[in-house]
Each structure stands twice: as C-alpha cells, then as structure tokens.
Design an enzyme around this catalytic site. Structure first.
Site, PDB file in Angstrom:
ATOM      1  CG  ASP A 249       5.528   5.462  -8.631  1.00  0.00           C
ATOM      2  OD1 ASP A 249       5.474   5.416  -9.869  1.00  0.00           O
ATOM      3  OD2 ASP A 249       6.547   5.226  -7.980  1.00  0.00           O
ATOM      4  CE  LYS A 271       7.833   0.720 -10.426  1.00  0.00           C
ATOM      5  NZ  LYS A 271       8.627   1.883 -10.346  1.00  0.00           N
ATOM      6  CG  MET A 384       6.601  -3.055  -0.632  1.00  0.00           C
ATOM      7  SD  MET A 384       7.807  -3.094  -1.974  1.00  0.00           S
ATOM      8  CE  MET A 384       9.294  -2.571  -1.145  1.00  0.00           C
TER       9      MET A 384
HETATM   10  N1  SAH Z   1       9.839   4.950  -1.673  1.00  0.00           N
HETATM   11  C1  SAH Z   1       8.801   4.692  -0.693  1.00  0.00           C
HETATM   12  C2  SAH Z   1       8.577   3.205  -0.476  1.00  0.00           C
HETATM   13  C3  SAH Z   1       8.043   2.488  -1.662  1.00  0.00           C
HETATM   14  S1  SAH Z   1       7.775   0.793  -1.334  1.00  0.00           S
HETATM   15  C4  SAH Z   1       9.166   5.378   0.615  1.00  0.00           C
HETATM   16  O1  SAH Z   1      10.286   5.872   0.761  1.00  0.00           O
HETATM   17  O2  SAH Z   1       8.305   5.432   1.488  1.00  0.00           O
HETATM   18  C5  SAH Z   1       6.056   0.766  -0.971  1.00  0.00           C
HETATM   19  C6  SAH Z   1       5.824   0.473   0.493  1.00  0.00           C
HETATM   20  O3  SAH Z   1       6.053   1.623   1.269  1.00  0.00           O
HETATM   21  C7  SAH Z   1       4.411   0.079   0.816  1.00  0.00           C
HETATM   22  O4  SAH Z   1       4.176  -1.290   0.544  1.00  0.00           O
HETATM   23  C8  SAH Z   1       4.360   0.358   2.303  1.00  0.00           C
HETATM   24  O5  SAH Z   1       4.984  -0.664   3.019  1.00  0.00           O
HETATM   25  C9  SAH Z   1       5.230   1.587   2.409  1.00  0.00           C
HETATM   26  N2  SAH Z   1       4.438   2.815   2.454  1.00  0.00           N
HETATM   27  C10 SAH Z   1       4.500   3.856   1.608  1.00  0.00           C
HETATM   28  N3  SAH Z   1       3.668   4.850   1.982  1.00  0.00           N
HETATM   29  C11 SAH Z   1       3.074   4.427   3.112  1.00  0.00           C
HETATM   30  C12 SAH Z   1       2.099   4.999   3.982  1.00  0.00           C
HETATM   31  N4  SAH Z   1       1.582   6.215   3.760  1.00  0.00           N
HETATM   32  N5  SAH Z   1       1.691   4.283   5.039  1.00  0.00           N
HETATM   33  C13 SAH Z   1       2.200   3.062   5.283  1.00  0.00           C
HETATM   34  N6  SAH Z   1       3.112   2.467   4.489  1.00  0.00           N
HETATM   35  C14 SAH Z   1       3.558   3.138   3.418  1.00  0.00           C
END
Ligand code: SAH
Length: 468
Positions: A249, A271, A384
C-alpha cells in the site's frame, strides 16, 4: 557509494604487504586465505608475521621497501608504522594504477578490508566505507550471533546437489521454488538440528517428487507499522524476506520496501483516500491468483492490517477459496504516533479510555457517535481525519467538549520527518491552513496532548510548530 562492494578472485596473483607488525600480519593472513601469492617487505619481522606467512604462499624479504617492489603487483597493503611511508606507497601505487589499502588511513588508498562473517562458503562482508572499522566489528558480532554455523553445512549440501537440481528443473523459477522448499523447510531444519544424513534423504526425496503436487502458495497479510522500519516485528521481517511477490500500500514506507529482496516482484496496490490505485476486488483476485500459482504472496499494509486496513475483507476471500494465509500484526499508527510524539494514550490523571475512530466514512461523510466521542477523560485518535478536521473539531465542541481541549496533528509519525502540530479544538483547523501538511496525518484529541511538551523526545530539535 565510495567503495564498490564485490568479491574478486585473485588466486595466484602477486600481492605485497609493506610492513610486518601485528596489523600487517592480519592483512597478510586475509590475503593468503584468498590464495594470493604474497611478498612481505619490512626491515623487522614480527613473530605474528612469521606465523601468518606459514599459512600459504608467502615470501618474506627482510629489508626496507623500495618502489621497485611494487612492480607487477595486483594488490598492495601499506602497513608500516610510519604514516609518511604509507602515504608515499599509496601515491606510487596510484601512479601505477595498483589497488592499495593503507592501514589506519583508508582514505589514502582505494581498497578497504571489510569485517567478515565466515560460514564458508558463505561470507558476509561488512563495510562502513572506512569510516568506522569498530562499528563494522560491532555489527559483525551482532549479526554473527543470528547466523548459525550450520549455514555452512547447508551451503555445502546445496553445492553438492546443485548440478542434480539444475538437471531436474530447467526453468530458473522452478529451481528457485525447489531451493526455497529446501532452504526454508524440513531439509534446513534437519541440518540445523545436526542431522545431515536425514537432511540429505529428505532432499533426495524432494528431488524425486519434483515441485508438482506439494506446491501450495500462501498469503502473508503483514502489518508493516507506521513507517520506521525498526518497528517491524521479527515475524514480519522474516516473511518479507520469504515472499516471491509483494502487494503493498501507499502507506508502506520506502525504508521498509528497501528491506524486501531485490528479486521480489513488487506491485503497488495504492490505497489513497478517494483514489484507490487498485480496487479492492482486483487486489483480492490477484492474491487468489498468485496463491493458486503456488507463490508466496506478501500483502504488506501500513500499520496493522486489522485496524482500518480492510484486512478482514481480504482474508474473507482467501477463506472462501481455501487459500492458506497468516496474519501478522503491526504497530498501528495510533501507537506509533503516540510514542514518537510523546503523547501517552492513557494517563491516570487525564484519560481512562482511548478510542480509535475513522474520520472518513465509506460514503465520504463524517457521521459519528458524537455524544460518545465528546465525553471527558478519554483520548480520541482519528485516522484519516485530515479532510474532515474542521467538522470533527466543531462537532466535538457542539456536543460538549471545551473548545480549549488540546488537539494535535501528528504528520508522518515515526518517520525521520515527523512533525507535530499542536493546537486545540478551536484553533487546530485554522493552524493547518497556515502550514504545509504532509500526509499521512493522525489527529489526537484529549488532555494527554498537553503532555507532549514535557514528554516529546523524537526529533526534538525541529518539532513543535505552535503552542497550546
Ligand atoms: N492500518 C493502518 C491505518 C490505515 S488508515 C494502521 O493501523 O495504522 C490510513 C490512516 O492511518 C492515515 O490517513 C492516517 O490517519 C493514519 N496513519 C498511518 N500511518 C501514519 C503515520 N505514519 N503518521 C500519521 N498517521 C498515519
């Protein structure tokens, strides 16, 4: 890269070590192991050099160095205890285009000796471009502990069977599949357990049976964490290195992708909010197809696959088709960002609960249970949440949270360029329009956000942009 890493066959070629102390003796030993025909020139010869010289084809000349000694050499080591002499040798070598190593001053020459982990015929060479030989040695002892000595036996077994396997499987991909089964399956297990005859019998049986029937693919649904590769689990790393093909992704960081094998097939599955590079159905179909072809498929996701990661949907399809899979959890963004931003998710004085919530619903709206979210003494983490930021803050205030409730936007959490934007429910949305917001971003709301000032530790020198 200042130095090109390669293994060069110099067996039988002439080499010269100038100097005959301890360090020179160590270099002489290495050169003799490589089968070079060695000359050592020095006015005084240490016992260690005399000892080293017995290990191979080595002529000791007990006299001062003269430039004529360089003639015809394939490799020279300047290892006297006089830096001026070493430099002069290096200059003369440069003029004659002879590769030269200068001890203690690697920059003067153009050859460095890496630290070696020996599991002959396996050799792992570690270099720091000459910057810190000590660091190379530390890494060497660290890595050597992870590589059982039995790898040498396994490599020996592979060497003996290589011609047979080549004759049995004409296709390189078939051969790789076979070796994959050998090196990661019961054959390797038997070797590591010290049972070589059994290992060999297993290998022969596998060779007779061929790749055919037993060959089933598998899906690894793996969470890669929020970005910092050090936050991968050991299992994630192991499966990453086993996979034949990877679907990843957008959230999977570049430094994590670098840990994949060079020869692995990488497929970007996108994604992005509102612009999925590949529809979910197509991803599911690809996973099924690759597995049916007998491939080991890594489905690599940011954070954790079961936290806003649609991991559930993906394995549902696999279950329907009876395709074997494993799920490996990853550190979800909320945990990574909380730690790296110094914002504890719970705290005895401030928050007794913590809620992970998505700020972006399937239909693009932000309809949430605001009454539940607007309760005191809890921490809210919005995934998000950037697009709906203004709505989220306004609704929380409308449903009872004080406008001064601290809120933070953690951008690119755990990555080297992580930034934390601090504000409160009344100010944060406006603050984002004054600065460049770099995705992905996580919104954290609650009294615990105040602790950031005191507890921030990651990238502290370039972090805070605004005060609560
Ligand atoms: N499965 C992922 C989430 C996917 S949804 C998890 O468990 O983290 C995608 C959202 O995750 C982004 O829009 C943001 O809000 C958050 N996100 C993922 N990685 C991030 C990071 N390194 N820093 C800040 N927000 C993050």
């Amino acid at each position: 890269m200042d130095y090109l890493p390669l293994f060069l066959k110099l067996k039988g070629r002439p080499a010269l070590v100038v100097g005959a102390g301890e360090v020179a003796a160590r270099k002489a030993r290495r050169l003799l192991e490589g089968g070079l025909s060695l000359s050592v020139v020095a006015p005084a010869i240490s016992p260690s050099m005399q000892d080293a010289a017995r290990a191979g084809d080595c002529a000791i000349k007990q006299r001062p160095f003269t430039p004529a000694d360089l003639s015809g050499m394939a490799l020279v080591v300047a290892a006297t205890d006089d830096p001026a002499v070493n430099r002069r040798i290096a200059e003369q070598c440069a003029a004659l285009d002879i590769p030269v190593n200068v001890v203690d001053e690697p920059d003067r020459g153009n050859v460095i000796f890496p630290s070696l982990i020996e599991r002959a015929p396996i050799r792992i060479a570690i270099s720091t471009d000459g910057v810190s030989p000590l660091l190379s040695r530390l890494l060497k002892s660290h890595l050597a502990g992870c590589i059982p000595a039995a790898y040498a036996t396994l490599a020996g077994l592979a060497a003996r069977y290589r011609p047979k396997v080549k004759a049995r499987f004409a296709e390189p991909r078939e051969r790789r599949r076979f070796w994959d089964k050998v090196l990661r399956g019961r054959v390797a297990d038997q070797v590591f357990a010290g049972r070589l005859p059994q290992a060999e019998a297993e290998l022969q049986a596998l060779l007779n049976a061929g790749n055919g029937a037993a060959n089933t693919g598998e899906i690894y649904l793996v969470g890669s964490g929020p970005g910092d590769p050090d936050l991968l689990t050991i299992k994630a790393l192991r499966l990453m290195q086993q996979a034949d093909v990877v679907l990843y992704d957008r959230l999977v960081s570049d430094s994590i992708l670098k840990l994949l094998r060079d020869d692995v097939e990488k497929i970007y599955a996108g994604k992005e909010r509102a612009r999925h590079a590949m529809p979910q159905e197509r991803i599911n179909a690809l996973l099924v197809r690759f597995a049916q072809e007998g491939r080991k498929v890594l489905r690599l996701k940011g954070g954790d696959p079961f936290v806003f990661g649609r991991g559930g949907e993906e394995i549902e399809t696999l279950m329907e088709r009876n395709i074997p899979f494993q799920v490996v959890p990853g550190i979800t963004a909320a945990l990574g960002c909380a730690s790296y931003a110094g914002i504890p998710l719970t705290h005895r004085d401030h928050a007794q609960a913590c809620i992970f919530v998505t700020g972006h619903l399937k239909d693009g709206s932000v309809r949430l249970d605001w009454e539940m979210l607007a309760r005191p003494s809890q921490t809210l983490v919005f995934y998000m949440g950037l697009v709906g930021l203004e709505t989220i803050c306004a609704e929380l205030v409308r449903h009872g949270l004080p406008p001064q409730t601290p809120a933070a936007l953690v951008m690119r959490g755990t990555l080297p360029d992580q930034r934390v934007l601090l504000g409160d429910l009344s100010s944060l949305a406006a603050l984002t329009s004054d600065c460049e917001v770099s995705p992905p971003t996580l919104l954290m709301v609650g009294e615990v956000v105040r602790l950031h000032d005191k507890l921030q530790w990651y990238g502290v020198d370039r972090n805070v942009e605004a005060g609560v």
